[in-house]
Design a protein around this motif. Structure first.
Motif, PDB file in Angstrom:
ATOM      1  N   LEU A  28      32.891  13.741  34.428  1.00 14.19           N
ATOM      2  CA  LEU A  28      34.014  14.046  33.532  1.00 14.19           C
ATOM      3  C   LEU A  28      33.708  13.716  32.078  1.00 14.19           C
ATOM      4  N   THR A  29      32.829  12.737  31.857  1.00 10.72           N
ATOM      5  CA  THR A  29      32.549  12.291  30.488  1.00 10.72           C
ATOM      6  C   THR A  29      31.150  12.674  30.011  1.00 10.72           C
ATOM      7  N   GLU A  30      30.476  13.507  30.795  1.00 14.15           N
ATOM      8  CA  GLU A  30      29.122  13.939  30.457  1.00 14.15           C
ATOM      9  C   GLU A  30      28.195  12.745  30.249  1.00 14.15           C
ATOM     10  N   GLY A  31      28.324  11.774  31.141  1.00 14.76           N
ATOM     11  CA  GLY A  31      27.426  10.633  31.138  1.00 14.76           C
ATOM     12  C   GLY A  31      27.824   9.471  30.253  1.00 14.76           C
ATOM     13  N   LYS A  32      28.933   9.569  29.529  1.00 14.06           N
ATOM     14  CA  LYS A  32      29.331   8.505  28.609  1.00 14.06           C
ATOM     15  C   LYS A  32      29.696   7.208  29.347  1.00 14.06           C
ATOM     16  N   THR A  33      30.117   7.329  30.618  1.00 22.34           N
ATOM     17  CA  THR A  33      30.540   6.135  31.360  1.00 22.34           C
ATOM     18  C   THR A  33      29.413   5.536  32.203  1.00 22.34           C
ATOM     19  N   ASP A  34      28.189   6.039  32.051  1.00 23.82           N
ATOM     20  CA  ASP A  34      27.107   5.602  32.937  1.00 23.82           C
ATOM     21  C   ASP A  34      26.848   4.100  32.877  1.00 23.82           C
ATOM     22  N   ASN A  35      27.117   3.467  31.771  1.00 24.05           N
ATOM     23  CA  ASN A  35      26.890   2.024  31.632  1.00 24.05           C
ATOM     24  C   ASN A  35      28.191   1.228  31.598  1.00 24.05           C
ATOM     25  N   CYS A  36      29.276   1.865  32.010  1.00 24.58           N
ATOM     26  CA  CYS A  36      30.584   1.201  31.997  1.00 24.58           C
ATOM     27  C   CYS A  36      30.923   0.673  33.400  1.00 24.58           C
ATOM     28  N   GLU A  37      31.564  -0.463  33.443  1.00 21.87           N
ATOM     29  CA  GLU A  37      31.955  -1.047  34.725  1.00 21.87           C
ATOM     30  C   GLU A  37      33.144  -0.278  35.298  1.00 21.87           C
ATOM     31  N   VAL A  38      33.093  -0.024  36.593  1.00 24.14           N
ATOM     32  CA  VAL A  38      34.174   0.660  37.304  1.00 24.14           C
ATOM     33  C   VAL A  38      34.803  -0.327  38.280  1.00 24.14           C
ATOM     34  N   SER A  39      36.131  -0.388  38.293  1.00 24.92           N
ATOM     35  CA  SER A  39      36.835  -1.347  39.151  1.00 24.92           C
ATOM     36  C   SER A  39      37.891  -0.647  39.989  1.00 24.92           C
ATOM     37  N   LEU A  40      38.178  -1.238  41.136  1.00 25.29           N
ATOM     38  CA  LEU A  40      39.284  -0.796  41.979  1.00 25.29           C
ATOM     39  C   LEU A  40      40.490  -1.653  41.651  1.00 25.29           C
ATOM     40  N   ALA A  41      41.655  -1.034  41.561  1.00 27.89           N
ATOM     41  CA  ALA A  41      42.842  -1.802  41.173  1.00 27.89           C
ATOM     42  C   ALA A  41      44.113  -1.161  41.708  1.00 27.89           C
ATOM     43  N   VAL A  42      45.175  -1.949  41.694  1.00 29.26           N
ATOM     44  CA  VAL A  42      46.520  -1.453  41.956  1.00 29.26           C
ATOM     45  C   VAL A  42      47.167  -1.206  40.599  1.00 29.26           C
ATOM     46  N   ALA A  43      47.564   0.008  40.341  1.00 28.69           N
ATOM     47  CA  ALA A  43      48.275   0.338  39.113  1.00 28.69           C
ATOM     48  C   ALA A  43      49.768   0.313  39.409  1.00 28.69           C
ATOM     49  N   ASN A  44      50.469  -0.544  38.722  1.00 30.27           N
ATOM     50  CA  ASN A  44      51.923  -0.654  38.891  1.00 30.27           C
ATOM     51  C   ASN A  44      52.602   0.177  37.807  1.00 30.27           C
ATOM     52  N   PHE A  45      53.270   1.241  38.241  1.00 32.70           N
ATOM     53  CA  PHE A  45      54.002   2.094  37.326  1.00 32.70           C
ATOM     54  C   PHE A  45      55.435   1.591  37.215  1.00 32.70           C
TER      55      PHE A  45
END
Length: 233
Positions: A28-45
């Motif tokens: 989706l970001t054309e590789g811009k997120t390749d060095n970014c940390e990805v986390s699992l979370a509960v999003a409270n709306f």
């Protein structure tokens, strides 16, 4: 909490692993997120919550749905997020009444068996109770013929006068749903508390109740094969 009896999730997940989320963010970001940390979370709306994968890239918050039928539908829902709670590896979470585990290898796994009393704590939090006790009970039909139907965890909050019933096996959720879709409770059954070293049958498996070093009850699958009549107890 030790993880046991887990199995891979079915088709309910859109991004069933951290690796899948990383790959999708990169696309989706054309590789811009390749060095970014990805986390699992509960999003409270504002009026709902759901599981998300998220990352922060170039000071922008990006997220993906975990499940194919999320509780949010558009990117604009992001504006309604009130808080985010990160899910750590080897932690359990509940969605739509089902128990899942975020495994240490980054995969989301289904937990078809609530095998230890400690796992019920998450259900107590969902019900907003502080249980005085947690018991494992064997359920029987009420009537002249007493028939074994299953096992469940029972959480009791005496101060609030609340009892929460949680089937041990995910496939037994129907135990607390009546023929017309009505909600059933513990009181729709004859029941007795299961103690240490008791044996019961589920499907083709034999299970035995045990106590850990803190005297908390848990279930252990037996390696024995034997003729067993669950209605005899």
């Amino acid at each position: 909490m030790e993880t046991k009896f887990l199995k891979r999730v079915g088709k309910e997940c859109m991004h069933a692993s951290k690796l899948a989320a990383i790959k999708r963010f990169s696309e989706l970001t054309e590789g811009k997120t390749d060095n970014c940390e990805v986390s699992l979370a509960v999003a409270n709306f504002t009026d709902k919550s759901d599981m998300i994968w998220y990352t922060i890239c170039e000071q922008k918050f990006l997220f993906l749905p975990v499940f194919k039928k999320p509780n949010f539908h558009t990117p604009e829902d992001l504006e309604d997020i009130s808080s985010i709670s990160i899910i750590n590896a080897a932690s359990y979470f509940v969605r739509a009444g089902k128990l899942y585990c975020y495994a240490t290898d980054g995969r989301i796994m289904a937990a078809p068996v609530i095998w230890h009393s400690a796992q019920t704590e998450i259900y107590a939090k969902l019900a907003e109770i502080t249980p005085d006790s947690c018991a494992l009970v064997k359920l029987y039909t009420i009537g002249r013929v007493r028939k074994f139907v299953g096992v469940a965890w029972v959480l009791t909050d005496e101060e609030q006068g609340v009892i929460v019933d949680v089937p041990v096996f995910a496939e037994d959720a129907s135990l607390f749903i009546g023929p017309d879709g009505e909600e059933l409770s513990l009181y729709d059954y004859d029941y007795v508390e299961a103690l240490e070293n008791e044996v019961f049958h589920h499907g083709k498996d034999i299970w035995v109740t045990r106590l850990d070093e803190d005297d908390n009850i848990y279930l252990e699958k037996s390696k024995m094969f034997m003729s067993y009549n669950p209605d005899a107890n």
